[in-house]
Design a protein around this motif. Sequence first.
Motif, PDB file in Angstrom:
ATOM      1  N   ASN A 182      24.193  33.093  41.933  1.00 21.03           N
ATOM      2  CA  ASN A 182      24.350  33.920  40.746  1.00 21.03           C
ATOM      3  C   ASN A 182      25.378  35.028  40.933  1.00 21.03           C
ATOM      4  OD1 ASN A 182      22.333  32.529  39.272  1.00 21.03           O
ATOM      5  ND2 ASN A 182      20.764  33.610  40.453  1.00 21.03           N
ATOM      6  N   LEU A 183      26.206  34.887  41.959  1.00 18.90           N
ATOM      7  CA  LEU A 183      27.214  35.895  42.253  1.00 18.90           C
ATOM      8  C   LEU A 183      28.612  35.301  42.176  1.00 18.90           C
ATOM      9  CD1 LEU A 183      25.530  37.575  45.345  1.00 18.90           C
ATOM     10  CD2 LEU A 183      25.697  38.537  43.061  1.00 18.90           C
ATOM     11  N   LEU A 184      29.596  36.155  42.113  1.00 18.37           N
ATOM     12  CA  LEU A 184      31.008  35.881  42.287  1.00 18.37           C
ATOM     13  C   LEU A 184      31.471  34.481  41.903  1.00 18.37           C
ATOM     14  CD1 LEU A 184      33.018  37.041  45.425  1.00 18.37           C
ATOM     15  CD2 LEU A 184      33.904  35.953  43.398  1.00 18.37           C
ATOM     16  N   VAL A 185      31.553  34.189  40.635  1.00 16.17           N
ATOM     17  CA  VAL A 185      32.136  32.927  40.202  1.00 16.17           C
ATOM     18  C   VAL A 185      33.641  33.039  40.238  1.00 16.17           C
ATOM     19  CG1 VAL A 185      30.202  32.231  38.763  1.00 16.17           C
ATOM     20  CG2 VAL A 185      32.011  33.623  37.774  1.00 16.17           C
ATOM     21  N   SER A 186      34.302  31.922  40.487  1.00 19.39           N
ATOM     22  CA  SER A 186      35.747  31.970  40.694  1.00 19.39           C
ATOM     23  C   SER A 186      36.516  32.213  39.402  1.00 19.39           C
ATOM     24  CB  SER A 186      36.222  30.669  41.326  1.00 19.39           C
ATOM     25  OG  SER A 186      35.949  29.587  40.480  1.00 19.39           O
ATOM     26  N   SER A 187      35.858  32.085  38.254  1.00 16.98           N
ATOM     27  CA  SER A 187      36.537  32.295  36.978  1.00 16.98           C
ATOM     28  C   SER A 187      36.411  33.732  36.501  1.00 16.98           C
ATOM     29  CB  SER A 187      35.958  31.360  35.917  1.00 16.98           C
ATOM     30  OG  SER A 187      34.562  31.567  35.784  1.00 16.98           O
ATOM     31  N   LEU A 188      36.311  34.675  37.427  1.00 24.18           N
ATOM     32  CA  LEU A 188      36.183  36.081  37.069  1.00 24.18           C
ATOM     33  C   LEU A 188      37.325  36.531  36.173  1.00 24.18           C
ATOM     34  CD1 LEU A 188      35.091  37.669  40.457  1.00 24.18           C
ATOM     35  CD2 LEU A 188      33.706  37.268  38.462  1.00 24.18           C
ATOM     36  N   THR A 189      36.982  37.261  35.133  1.00 21.42           N
ATOM     37  CA  THR A 189      37.980  37.840  34.245  1.00 21.42           C
ATOM     38  C   THR A 189      37.826  39.348  34.306  1.00 21.42           C
ATOM     39  OG1 THR A 189      36.520  37.892  32.337  1.00 21.42           O
ATOM     40  CG2 THR A 189      37.727  35.841  32.731  1.00 21.42           C
ATOM     41  N   HIS A 190      38.483  40.047  33.448  1.00 19.75           N
ATOM     42  CA  HIS A 190      38.352  41.508  33.452  1.00 19.75           C
ATOM     43  C   HIS A 190      36.963  41.937  33.005  1.00 19.75           C
ATOM     44  CE1 HIS A 190      42.384  42.520  34.621  1.00 19.75           C
ATOM     45  NE2 HIS A 190      42.859  41.641  33.763  1.00 19.75           N
ATOM     46  N   ASN A 191      36.220  41.052  32.377  1.00 12.60           N
ATOM     47  CA  ASN A 191      34.833  41.362  32.041  1.00 12.60           C
ATOM     48  C   ASN A 191      33.928  41.156  33.243  1.00 12.60           C
ATOM     49  OD1 ASN A 191      35.392  41.933  29.354  1.00 12.60           O
ATOM     50  ND2 ASN A 191      35.326  39.758  28.796  1.00 12.60           N
ATOM     51  N   MET A 192      34.380  40.378  34.193  1.00 12.52           N
ATOM     52  CA  MET A 192      33.709  40.056  35.440  1.00 12.52           C
ATOM     53  C   MET A 192      32.408  39.313  35.186  1.00 12.52           C
ATOM     54  SD  MET A 192      35.926  41.172  37.581  1.00 12.52           S
ATOM     55  CE  MET A 192      35.176  41.384  39.197  1.00 12.52           C
ATOM     56  N   VAL A 215      40.958  37.094  45.382  1.00 11.37           N
ATOM     57  CA  VAL A 215      40.502  35.913  46.117  1.00 11.37           C
ATOM     58  C   VAL A 215      39.855  34.923  45.147  1.00 11.37           C
ATOM     59  CG1 VAL A 215      38.885  35.066  47.859  1.00 11.37           C
ATOM     60  CG2 VAL A 215      40.251  37.114  48.314  1.00 11.37           C
ATOM     61  N   SER A 216      39.030  35.417  44.240  1.00  4.09           N
ATOM     62  CA  SER A 216      38.371  34.553  43.269  1.00  4.09           C
ATOM     63  C   SER A 216      39.368  33.874  42.348  1.00  4.09           C
ATOM     64  CB  SER A 216      37.368  35.356  42.453  1.00  4.09           C
ATOM     65  OG  SER A 216      36.327  35.832  43.270  1.00  4.09           O
ATOM     66  N   ASP A 217      40.366  34.625  41.890  1.00  2.12           N
ATOM     67  CA  ASP A 217      41.381  34.049  41.016  1.00  2.12           C
ATOM     68  C   ASP A 217      42.133  32.914  41.709  1.00  2.12           C
ATOM     69  OD1 ASP A 217      40.724  35.756  38.977  1.00  2.12           O
ATOM     70  OD2 ASP A 217      42.456  37.080  39.240  1.00  2.12           O
ATOM     71  N   ALA A 218      42.410  33.084  42.987  1.00  2.00           N
ATOM     72  CA  ALA A 218      43.134  32.043  43.724  1.00  2.00           C
ATOM     73  C   ALA A 218      42.346  30.741  43.797  1.00  2.00           C
ATOM     74  CB  ALA A 218      43.468  32.538  45.130  1.00  2.00           C
ATOM     75  N   LEU A 219      41.028  30.853  43.760  1.00  2.00           N
ATOM     76  CA  LEU A 219      40.172  29.674  43.889  1.00  2.00           C
ATOM     77  C   LEU A 219      39.895  28.966  42.566  1.00  2.00           C
ATOM     78  CD1 LEU A 219      37.581  31.098  46.434  1.00  2.00           C
ATOM     79  CD2 LEU A 219      39.157  29.211  46.857  1.00  2.00           C
ATOM     80  N   VAL A 220      40.289  29.556  41.466  1.00  2.00           N
ATOM     81  CA  VAL A 220      39.934  29.021  40.149  1.00  2.00           C
ATOM     82  C   VAL A 220      40.267  27.536  39.983  1.00  2.00           C
ATOM     83  CG1 VAL A 220      40.495  29.130  37.688  1.00  2.00           C
ATOM     84  CG2 VAL A 220      39.920  31.214  38.919  1.00  2.00           C
ATOM     85  N   PRO A 221      41.474  27.089  40.298  1.00  2.00           N
ATOM     86  CA  PRO A 221      41.797  25.688  40.014  1.00  2.00           C
ATOM     87  C   PRO A 221      40.928  24.673  40.759  1.00  2.00           C
ATOM     88  CG  PRO A 221      43.792  26.961  40.367  1.00  2.00           C
ATOM     89  CD  PRO A 221      42.639  27.829  40.790  1.00  2.00           C
ATOM     90  N   THR A 222      40.348  25.060  41.888  1.00  2.00           N
ATOM     91  CA  THR A 222      39.565  24.112  42.681  1.00  2.00           C
ATOM     92  C   THR A 222      38.089  24.123  42.320  1.00  2.00           C
ATOM     93  OG1 THR A 222      39.105  25.740  44.420  1.00  2.00           O
ATOM     94  CG2 THR A 222      41.100  24.414  44.656  1.00  2.00           C
ATOM     95  N   HIS A 249      43.388  31.974  34.646  1.00  2.00           N
ATOM     96  CA  HIS A 249      41.990  32.359  34.565  1.00  2.00           C
ATOM     97  C   HIS A 249      41.148  31.276  33.905  1.00  2.00           C
ATOM     98  CE1 HIS A 249      42.332  36.443  36.030  1.00  2.00           C
ATOM     99  NE2 HIS A 249      43.429  36.548  35.338  1.00  2.00           N
ATOM    100  N   ASN A 250      41.787  30.235  33.382  1.00  2.00           N
ATOM    101  CA  ASN A 250      41.039  29.171  32.738  1.00  2.00           C
ATOM    102  C   ASN A 250      40.629  28.140  33.754  1.00  2.00           C
ATOM    103  OD1 ASN A 250      41.384  30.255  30.165  1.00  2.00           O
ATOM    104  ND2 ASN A 250      43.441  29.372  29.994  1.00  2.00           N
ATOM    105  N   MET A 251      39.355  27.793  33.784  1.00  2.00           N
ATOM    106  CA  MET A 251      38.841  26.878  34.777  1.00  2.00           C
ATOM    107  C   MET A 251      38.565  25.535  34.124  1.00  2.00           C
ATOM    108  SD  MET A 251      35.624  27.384  37.306  1.00  2.00           S
ATOM    109  CE  MET A 251      34.446  27.342  35.975  1.00  2.00           C
ATOM    110  N   ALA A 252      38.946  24.468  34.835  1.00  3.53           N
ATOM    111  CA  ALA A 252      38.676  23.138  34.321  1.00  3.53           C
ATOM    112  C   ALA A 252      37.173  22.920  34.240  1.00  3.53           C
ATOM    113  CB  ALA A 252      39.316  22.089  35.233  1.00  3.53           C
ATOM    114  N   GLY A 253      36.773  21.956  33.408  1.00  5.07           N
ATOM    115  CA  GLY A 253      35.349  21.696  33.246  1.00  5.07           C
ATOM    116  C   GLY A 253      34.693  21.281  34.536  1.00  5.07           C
ATOM    117  N   GLY A 254      33.411  21.472  34.624  1.00  6.97           N
ATOM    118  CA  GLY A 254      32.674  21.126  35.834  1.00  6.97           C
ATOM    119  C   GLY A 254      32.087  22.350  36.475  1.00  6.97           C
TER     120      GLY A 254
END
Length: 296
Positions: free
Chosen positions: A274-284, A165-172, A29-34
């Motif tokens: 302003n929607l669906l960022v890939s770093s979604l957590t349980h707080n969303m 789907v969002s979690d899968a995209l986090v690293p990119t 769930h941790n996203m690299a900077g950028g």
Amino acid sequence: MVSFGRRLARVFTFVFIVATSAACGTTSHNMAGGETRLAFVAEPTQTATRDAGATPPLSFGGLAGRTVTVDSVSDLRLRKHEVALTFDDGPVPGRTHAVLDALDKAGVKATFLMVGQMAHAYPRLVREVAMRGHTIGTHTQSHANLTQVSTPNAEAQINSGMKNVSDALVPTRYRAAPFFRFPYLASTPRQRRQLAARGITVIDADIDSKDYFQSSTEQLRQRTLARVEARGSGIILMHDIHARTGKMLPALLADLKERGYKVVRLVPGGRAENLLVSSLTHNMSAGYPAPKTMRN
């Protein structure tokens, strides 16, 4: 349709079990900077940098048409001899790759409406679809018919699918587009209103290839082409979980080009920022409430 649903459920169950037993890694769930980017991948410029492993820009000549920016269902209006390619239910190794390779060779882009279970099982493949320049939307967590479950279960299906789907995209650092398709194209007016209120566009289908029928690749090609010709334009529904679809696709794309069709690219509009960022957590994130616990 019931028998197809049972076959599809078996496919999902089999693939998910195989992936789990093979210790397919889950993403962090941790996203690299950028900054994050939408998973449709904006057209690259000469000075833009790409993630490692991204494919070079394609020529987009011949068959590739315009880019259609979609903020709502009303934007999904195609001109004569325009089609949009959509693929449901994946991703699946090998079969999704065959579809991606055919699209690359034709220089066109498609929209992949992914099932959450499949995205969780094959996160690297989700990322590959994004990095090869295609739009990614969602298709529930386990392909449930949302007209046959309770409201809380329907919401959980939608939210859990989006999160996986969002979690899968986090690293990119790519993000999924706020596009959604109902399994079996089955929905209620209330469900549609709720999605619209969240800024999520429902992607329906005008042309059903029926690639889930047992048929040869030639029969599938002829059936799909006949439906395209009869309508003259529209959103084509296919599935990247069937081997026959990937085998048929190069011939269908050649047919479309020969007949003067253009394959348009569907991308989200400005509201998607302003929607669906890939770093979604349980707080969303703003726009998507936290997924509810699934019931058995």
